[in-house]
Motif scaffolding. Structure first.
Motif, PDB file in Angstrom:
ATOM      1  N   LYS A 186       0.830  -1.203   0.000  1.00  0.00           N
ATOM      2  CA  LYS A 186       0.000   0.000   0.000  1.00  0.00           C
ATOM      3  C   LYS A 186       0.868   1.258   0.000  1.00  0.00           C
ATOM      4  O   LYS A 186       0.581   2.233  -0.713  1.00  0.00           O
ATOM      5  CB  LYS A 186      -0.925  -0.007   1.212  1.00  0.00           C
ATOM      6  CG  LYS A 186      -1.965  -1.124   1.186  1.00  0.00           C
ATOM      7  CD  LYS A 186      -2.841  -1.058   2.419  1.00  0.00           C
ATOM      8  CE  LYS A 186      -3.897  -2.180   2.397  1.00  0.00           C
ATOM      9  NZ  LYS A 186      -4.751  -2.150   3.604  1.00  0.00           N
ATOM     10  N   LEU A 187       1.940   1.240   0.820  1.00  0.00           N
ATOM     11  CA  LEU A 187       2.833   2.390   0.843  1.00  0.00           C
ATOM     12  C   LEU A 187       3.515   2.567  -0.514  1.00  0.00           C
ATOM     13  O   LEU A 187       3.657   3.699  -1.016  1.00  0.00           O
ATOM     14  CB  LEU A 187       3.877   2.213   1.943  1.00  0.00           C
ATOM     15  CG  LEU A 187       4.919   3.334   2.064  1.00  0.00           C
ATOM     16  CD1 LEU A 187       4.238   4.668   2.367  1.00  0.00           C
ATOM     17  CD2 LEU A 187       5.945   3.008   3.143  1.00  0.00           C
ATOM     18  N   SER A 188       3.917   1.445  -1.116  1.00  0.00           N
ATOM     19  CA  SER A 188       4.542   1.529  -2.437  1.00  0.00           C
ATOM     20  C   SER A 188       3.576   2.114  -3.467  1.00  0.00           C
ATOM     21  O   SER A 188       3.946   2.959  -4.288  1.00  0.00           O
ATOM     22  CB  SER A 188       5.015   0.142  -2.873  1.00  0.00           C
ATOM     23  OG  SER A 188       5.545   0.185  -4.178  1.00  0.00           O
ATOM     24  N   ASN A 189       2.309   1.672  -3.416  1.00  0.00           N
ATOM     25  CA  ASN A 189       1.314   2.219  -4.353  1.00  0.00           C
ATOM     26  C   ASN A 189       1.084   3.704  -4.110  1.00  0.00           C
ATOM     27  O   ASN A 189       0.915   4.489  -5.054  1.00  0.00           O
ATOM     28  CB  ASN A 189       0.002   1.452  -4.221  1.00  0.00           C
ATOM     29  CG  ASN A 189       0.143   0.001  -4.658  1.00  0.00           C
ATOM     30  OD1 ASN A 189       1.000  -0.337  -5.474  1.00  0.00           O
ATOM     31  ND2 ASN A 189      -0.681  -0.881  -4.100  1.00  0.00           N
ATOM     32  N   ALA A 190       1.066   4.085  -2.806  1.00  0.00           N
ATOM     33  CA  ALA A 190       0.884   5.506  -2.498  1.00  0.00           C
ATOM     34  C   ALA A 190       2.050   6.336  -3.031  1.00  0.00           C
ATOM     35  O   ALA A 190       1.857   7.428  -3.577  1.00  0.00           O
ATOM     36  CB  ALA A 190       0.745   5.690  -0.986  1.00  0.00           C
ATOM     37  N   LEU A 191       3.266   5.801  -2.886  1.00  0.00           N
ATOM     38  CA  LEU A 191       4.424   6.533  -3.405  1.00  0.00           C
ATOM     39  C   LEU A 191       4.396   6.601  -4.931  1.00  0.00           C
ATOM     40  O   LEU A 191       4.814   7.606  -5.522  1.00  0.00           O
ATOM     41  CB  LEU A 191       5.715   5.861  -2.923  1.00  0.00           C
ATOM     42  CG  LEU A 191       5.970   5.930  -1.408  1.00  0.00           C
ATOM     43  CD1 LEU A 191       7.238   5.168  -1.048  1.00  0.00           C
ATOM     44  CD2 LEU A 191       6.074   7.379  -0.929  1.00  0.00           C
ATOM     45  N   ARG A 193       1.730   6.806  -6.680  1.00  0.00           N
ATOM     46  CA  ARG A 193       0.751   7.830  -7.043  1.00  0.00           C
ATOM     47  C   ARG A 193       1.327   9.237  -6.934  1.00  0.00           C
ATOM     48  O   ARG A 193       0.791  10.181  -7.524  1.00  0.00           O
ATOM     49  CB  ARG A 193      -0.485   7.717  -6.147  1.00  0.00           C
ATOM     50  CG  ARG A 193      -1.276   6.424  -6.355  1.00  0.00           C
ATOM     51  CD  ARG A 193      -2.581   6.447  -5.593  1.00  0.00           C
ATOM     52  NE  ARG A 193      -3.309   5.198  -5.731  1.00  0.00           N
ATOM     53  CZ  ARG A 193      -3.264   4.218  -4.842  1.00  0.00           C
ATOM     54  NH1 ARG A 193      -2.509   4.346  -3.760  1.00  0.00           N
ATOM     55  NH2 ARG A 193      -3.954   3.109  -5.034  1.00  0.00           N
ATOM     56  N   LEU A 194       2.409   9.384  -6.160  1.00  0.00           N
ATOM     57  CA  LEU A 194       3.035  10.697  -6.051  1.00  0.00           C
ATOM     58  C   LEU A 194       3.888  11.035  -7.272  1.00  0.00           C
ATOM     59  O   LEU A 194       4.328  12.173  -7.407  1.00  0.00           O
ATOM     60  CB  LEU A 194       3.917  10.755  -4.791  1.00  0.00           C
ATOM     61  CG  LEU A 194       3.186  10.737  -3.449  1.00  0.00           C
ATOM     62  CD1 LEU A 194       4.192  10.718  -2.320  1.00  0.00           C
ATOM     63  CD2 LEU A 194       2.251  11.927  -3.310  1.00  0.00           C
ATOM     64  N   ASP A 195       4.124  10.041  -8.133  1.00  0.00           N
ATOM     65  CA  ASP A 195       4.978  10.293  -9.288  1.00  0.00           C
ATOM     66  C   ASP A 195       4.409  11.364 -10.218  1.00  0.00           C
ATOM     67  O   ASP A 195       5.141  12.277 -10.625  1.00  0.00           O
ATOM     68  CB  ASP A 195       5.211   8.987 -10.049  1.00  0.00           C
ATOM     69  CG  ASP A 195       6.090   9.191 -11.267  1.00  0.00           C
ATOM     70  OD1 ASP A 195       7.276   9.524 -11.079  1.00  0.00           O
ATOM     71  OD2 ASP A 195       5.590   9.029 -12.394  1.00  0.00           O
ATOM     72  N   PRO A 196       3.103  11.332 -10.593  1.00  0.00           N
ATOM     73  CA  PRO A 196       2.578  12.440 -11.423  1.00  0.00           C
ATOM     74  C   PRO A 196       2.697  13.793 -10.741  1.00  0.00           C
ATOM     75  O   PRO A 196       3.018  14.795 -11.388  1.00  0.00           O
ATOM     76  CB  PRO A 196       1.107  12.048 -11.661  1.00  0.00           C
ATOM     77  CG  PRO A 196       1.070  10.575 -11.431  1.00  0.00           C
ATOM     78  CD  PRO A 196       2.086  10.281 -10.371  1.00  0.00           C
ATOM     79  N   PHE A 197       2.466  13.806  -9.405  1.00  0.00           N
ATOM     80  CA  PHE A 197       2.591  15.070  -8.680  1.00  0.00           C
ATOM     81  C   PHE A 197       4.022  15.596  -8.750  1.00  0.00           C
ATOM     82  O   PHE A 197       4.253  16.787  -9.010  1.00  0.00           O
ATOM     83  CB  PHE A 197       2.152  14.862  -7.226  1.00  0.00           C
ATOM     84  CG  PHE A 197       2.374  16.064  -6.346  1.00  0.00           C
ATOM     85  CD1 PHE A 197       1.540  17.161  -6.442  1.00  0.00           C
ATOM     86  CD2 PHE A 197       3.413  16.090  -5.433  1.00  0.00           C
ATOM     87  CE1 PHE A 197       1.741  18.274  -5.640  1.00  0.00           C
ATOM     88  CE2 PHE A 197       3.617  17.188  -4.634  1.00  0.00           C
ATOM     89  CZ  PHE A 197       2.781  18.292  -4.739  1.00  0.00           C
ATOM     90  N   ALA A 198       4.979  14.694  -8.518  1.00  0.00           N
ATOM     91  CA  ALA A 198       6.381  15.109  -8.597  1.00  0.00           C
ATOM     92  C   ALA A 198       6.746  15.564 -10.008  1.00  0.00           C
ATOM     93  O   ALA A 198       7.500  16.528 -10.197  1.00  0.00           O
ATOM     94  CB  ALA A 198       7.283  13.954  -8.154  1.00  0.00           C
TER      95      ALA A 198
END
Length: 442
Positions: A186-191, A193-198
């Protein structure tokens, strides 16, 4: 000796071949390994730029192991020596000549481990281009270097309570990332999801970099604005007082504003409908207007042909029609005064015309079958009326009728027309003779 060499020539050649093969293999190994030979070694020797740096500690720094010197993650040299001088470590480095010009006197150096086995790397921040370049053999002082900080040093700097809290944090963090419960995924998936934001933040940062000059100008202009506002503090006070008075007036009109806001949805709804209708009209009128373009182009010759007509009519309009309109201005004004009562009579007139229309419809109706409508008998009625009331002469039928006007009536009409000039035109339209035109009344 020559006899011995001749007897063992094959052995000598084999030994020489083995020596050459060993030298070749050693050369290949040295070339492909991280070892760099000095410049005096033929063919594979390299001339490098020597640089030194003072560190408070050079723990795990081992010369000759190929520990690299990096700038922005790119290897530019290697660690060549480590010595102790005045209680601190002096690390010698050899930098490739093509990268030596990048390092300036205000550069900074950091010792960082590249692997978990403390394979150290010297990270170099080359400094700014405005500073002069370092000279060969110079030493970067302790103020511009930082050594590797071990985790036990960080923990040793914490007090007992902080260490206990850190242990709890690590334990709870391990439980939060328990792979058995799938929390790490879950943490990996959350991170992820931050890729487009970054990525978007990176684009914004790139745009800000390209707009650096505009940002600098904006900051400068804001500073000028702030300075000007600081010099106009009394004006600001007056502005705030005026704004307070205006807002107080708005507060007194709270009920009106609330009513206006309540009416706003209906207004917006009607405006939306009107805009939708206007859009439909525009969509429909677009093709029609395009089709009118040839007609508009065709009117150009007609308008040019009308120019002489307008030039010819300018004189009559100016010399005849304008004086006439000036003369009839007063009668028209009186007619407007007379017609003021027509507004109250118009509803009755509308009803009368409606009934008249219905009557005309009834007269015009022709029922099916042999029975004819009223209009069928109108020509017969006209024929009978002509036969009854008309006379015939050389000019055609003449309707019987006579208008009787005495001299007294004519004089009375002249006196009324002199008192009411606006009736003169209406009297002239009837064609009635005036007193001078009546024989015996002059």
């Amino acid at each position: 000796m020559r006899r011995a060499l001749r007897a063992h020539i094959r052995d000598v050649l084999a030994i020489a071949g083995l020596i050459l093969a060993g030298l070749f293999a050693m050369t290949v190994i040295l070339v492909n390994q991280r070892a760099v030979l000095p410049s005096w070694v033929p063919l594979i020797g390299t001339d490098r730029f020597e640089l030194k740096a003072d560190f408070t500690t050079a723990q795990a720094v081992t010369p000759g192991q190929g520990q690299s010197v990096d700038i922005s993650g790119i290897k530019v040299g290697e660690v060549s020596s480590v010595t102790l001088q005045d209680g601190h470590a002096v690390v010698g480095m050899e930098v490739d000549n093509k990268y030596a010009s990048l390092i300036h006197t205000n550069s900074s150096l950091l010792l960082r481990p590249k692997t978990g086995l403390n394979d150290m790397v010297v990270e170099v921040d080359p400094g700014t281009q405005s500073a002069p370049e370092v000279t060969e053999g110079s030493t970067i002082p302790l103020a511009s270097t930082k050594p590797q900080v071990n985790p036990d040093e960080v923990l040793a700097s914490l007090d007992a309570d902080t260490q206990q809290f850190l242990k709890l944090l690590l334990a709870n963090g391990a439980e939060a990332l328990d792979p058995a419960k799938g929390r790490d995924v879950k943490l990996s998936n959350a991170l992820r999801r931050l890729d487009p934001f970054a990525r978007d933040i990176s684009r914004i940062s790139g745009a800000l970099v390209t707009r650096r000059q505009n940002v600098a100008n904006s900051i400068h202009n804001f500073q000028l604005l702030s300075t000007e506002l600081g010099d106009r503090d009394q004006d600001l006070v007056n502005f705030v007082d005026s704004s307070d008075a205006v807002l107080a007036s708005f507060a007194k009109e709270q009920a009106s504003i609330r009513g206006a806001v309540q009416e706003l949805p209906g207004t917006l709804k009607e405006a939306k409908g009107a805009l939708t209708s206007a859009n439909d009209l525009a969509l429909q009128s677009g093709p029609a207007l395009k089709k009118l373009i040839p007609g508009a182009k065709a009117t150009a010759p007609a308008l040019r042909a009308l120019r002489p007509f307008f030039q010819q009519t300018a004189g009559p309009i100016e010399n005849q029609i304008r004086p006439f309109t000036q003369q009839v201005a007063s009668p028209v004004t009186h007619l407007a005064q007379i017609s003021q009562g027509l507004g109250r009579a118009s509803p009755g007139l509308r009803t009368g015309f409606t009934n008249l229309n219905e009557g005309l419809n009834a007269l015009a109706y022709n029922p099916p079958g042999d029975q004819e409508g009223f209009l069928f008998y109108v020509p017969w009625l006209n024929h009978d009326l002509n036969a009854t009331y008309l006379l015939q002469d050389a000019y055609g039928p003449i309707r019987r009728g006579i208008v009787l006007e005495s001299c007294g009536t004519a004089r009375t009409a002249d006196s009324v027309l002199q008192a009411e000039p606006y009736l003169r035109m209406l009297y002239q339209l009837t064609g009635q003779p005036r007193v001078p035109n009546i024989p015996g009344c002059a």
